[in-house]
Design an enzyme around this catalytic site. Sequence first.
Site, PDB file in Angstrom:
ATOM      1  N   HIS A   1       0.871  -1.177   0.000  1.00 46.57           N
ATOM      2  CA  HIS A   1       0.000   0.000   0.000  1.00 46.57           C
ATOM      3  C   HIS A   1       0.912   1.232   0.000  1.00 46.57           C
ATOM      4  O   HIS A   1       1.724   1.407   0.913  1.00 46.57           O
ATOM      5  CB  HIS A   1      -0.926  -0.021   1.224  1.00 46.57           C
ATOM      6  CG  HIS A   1      -1.932  -1.132   1.147  1.00 46.57           C
ATOM      7  ND1 HIS A   1      -2.202  -1.988   2.184  1.00 46.57           N
ATOM      8  CD2 HIS A   1      -2.729  -1.526   0.109  1.00 46.57           C
ATOM      9  CE1 HIS A   1      -3.127  -2.865   1.809  1.00 46.57           C
ATOM     10  NE2 HIS A   1      -3.462  -2.601   0.553  1.00 46.57           N
TER      11      HIS A   1
ATOM     12  N   GLU B   1       1.765   3.586   3.054  1.00 47.60           N
ATOM     13  CA  GLU B   1       2.222   3.001   4.317  1.00 47.60           C
ATOM     14  C   GLU B   1       3.751   3.002   4.295  1.00 47.60           C
ATOM     15  O   GLU B   1       4.379   2.153   3.664  1.00 47.60           O
ATOM     16  CB  GLU B   1       1.644   1.588   4.471  1.00 47.60           C
ATOM     17  CG  GLU B   1       0.113   1.609   4.538  1.00 47.60           C
ATOM     18  CD  GLU B   1      -0.488   0.205   4.610  1.00 47.60           C
ATOM     19  OE1 GLU B   1       0.258  -0.774   4.717  1.00 47.60           O
ATOM     20  OE2 GLU B   1      -1.734   0.124   4.550  1.00 47.60           O
TER      21      GLU B   1
ATOM     22  N   HIS C   1       2.896  -4.007   6.682  1.00 39.60           N
ATOM     23  CA  HIS C   1       1.835  -3.008   6.539  1.00 39.60           C
ATOM     24  C   HIS C   1       1.756  -2.135   7.783  1.00 39.60           C
ATOM     25  O   HIS C   1       2.300  -2.471   8.835  1.00 39.60           O
ATOM     26  CB  HIS C   1       0.476  -3.703   6.356  1.00 39.60           C
ATOM     27  CG  HIS C   1       0.350  -4.407   5.045  1.00 39.60           C
ATOM     28  ND1 HIS C   1      -0.313  -3.863   3.967  1.00 39.60           N
ATOM     29  CD2 HIS C   1       0.819  -5.602   4.635  1.00 39.60           C
ATOM     30  CE1 HIS C   1      -0.255  -4.699   2.952  1.00 39.60           C
ATOM     31  NE2 HIS C   1       0.433  -5.768   3.324  1.00 39.60           N
TER      32      HIS C   1
ATOM     33  N   GLU D   1       1.255  -6.070  10.718  1.00 38.89           N
ATOM     34  CA  GLU D   1       0.602  -4.756  10.790  1.00 38.89           C
ATOM     35  C   GLU D   1       1.151  -4.032  12.021  1.00 38.89           C
ATOM     36  O   GLU D   1       1.147  -4.593  13.119  1.00 38.89           O
ATOM     37  CB  GLU D   1      -0.918  -4.896  10.961  1.00 38.89           C
ATOM     38  CG  GLU D   1      -1.644  -5.444   9.751  1.00 38.89           C
ATOM     39  CD  GLU D   1      -2.004  -4.375   8.724  1.00 38.89           C
ATOM     40  OE1 GLU D   1      -1.627  -3.200   8.914  1.00 38.89           O
ATOM     41  OE2 GLU D   1      -2.654  -4.729   7.730  1.00 38.89           O
TER      42      GLU D   1
HETATM   43 ZN   LIG Z   1      -1.507  -2.121   4.088  1.00 36.66          ZN
END
Ligand SMILES: [Zn+2]
Length: 277
Positions: free
Chosen positions: A29, A32, A124, A192
Amino acid sequence: MRLSTLSCLLSTADSLSPRPRVVVSGGTHGNEYTGVWVLQRLQLRSAELAEQHPSIAIETLFANPPAHAANRRFIDDDLNRQFSAATLADTTASSFEAGRAKAIAADMGPKGAAADAAVCIDMHTTTANMGCTVIVSSYSTLALRAAAFVHTHWDDADEASPPLPLRVMVEECSQCEAAHLASVARHGIEIEVPFVDGADADGALPGAVVAASLQDRDFAPLRAGEALFEALDGSLVPYDGSLGEVVHPVFINEAAYYYRESGRGVGMSRPVEWPVL
Ligand SMILES: [Zn+2]
């Protein structure tokens, strides 16, 4: 992202044989930044990592550079939803991310148990209040074991600062159905971490971050010579005493302070005595 999390996962991958590919990806992404910063740091440490983990070939993958350059999550479509077997086989999909997914799958795959890459660790960040979360899928025993290993060693991984909570999330799905990037490799793991927008206005990443030993120590004294920042190469940058022998850092890791116009990721305060009126 704490590098110790990644180190634990790499240690688990060390048990694979013979010299499998372990792909560490970030920027899936584009907005990020933490994963992209960690990729740069891993690249700087590539010789050291090769020495520490001689039985695996560690690679980095900058997954979506155009989205990162545009400071957007994606250009046309979410890249982390393009990797199910059905989507990869869809020749009619024309979005940028659909093409990018096919290129990544061609390099790491073919998707599934016969993939050329043994492990993919995809990094992420999240704005949700999730602490640090390791996400694995039910089809991979190795990923489940790796997550359990990290969880077991989480509290003693970094003595300098108390860790954020770590949670392990297991997705119930087949590898064929799984649509996230890490699912292309034989074993996939997603990390994450809390979101910190570390980019400058022109998209440049910071050259250093606040030292881990300083985290959550707002208003506590910091003396000249004590660690203030941690550079991309892992070296610690001490406080130089220029604002006084002892200062009291505030707004430590305040995201807004990573912009060049706003500061350097931390503010400094000094206690003063006010006269009683
Ligand atoms: Zn992400």
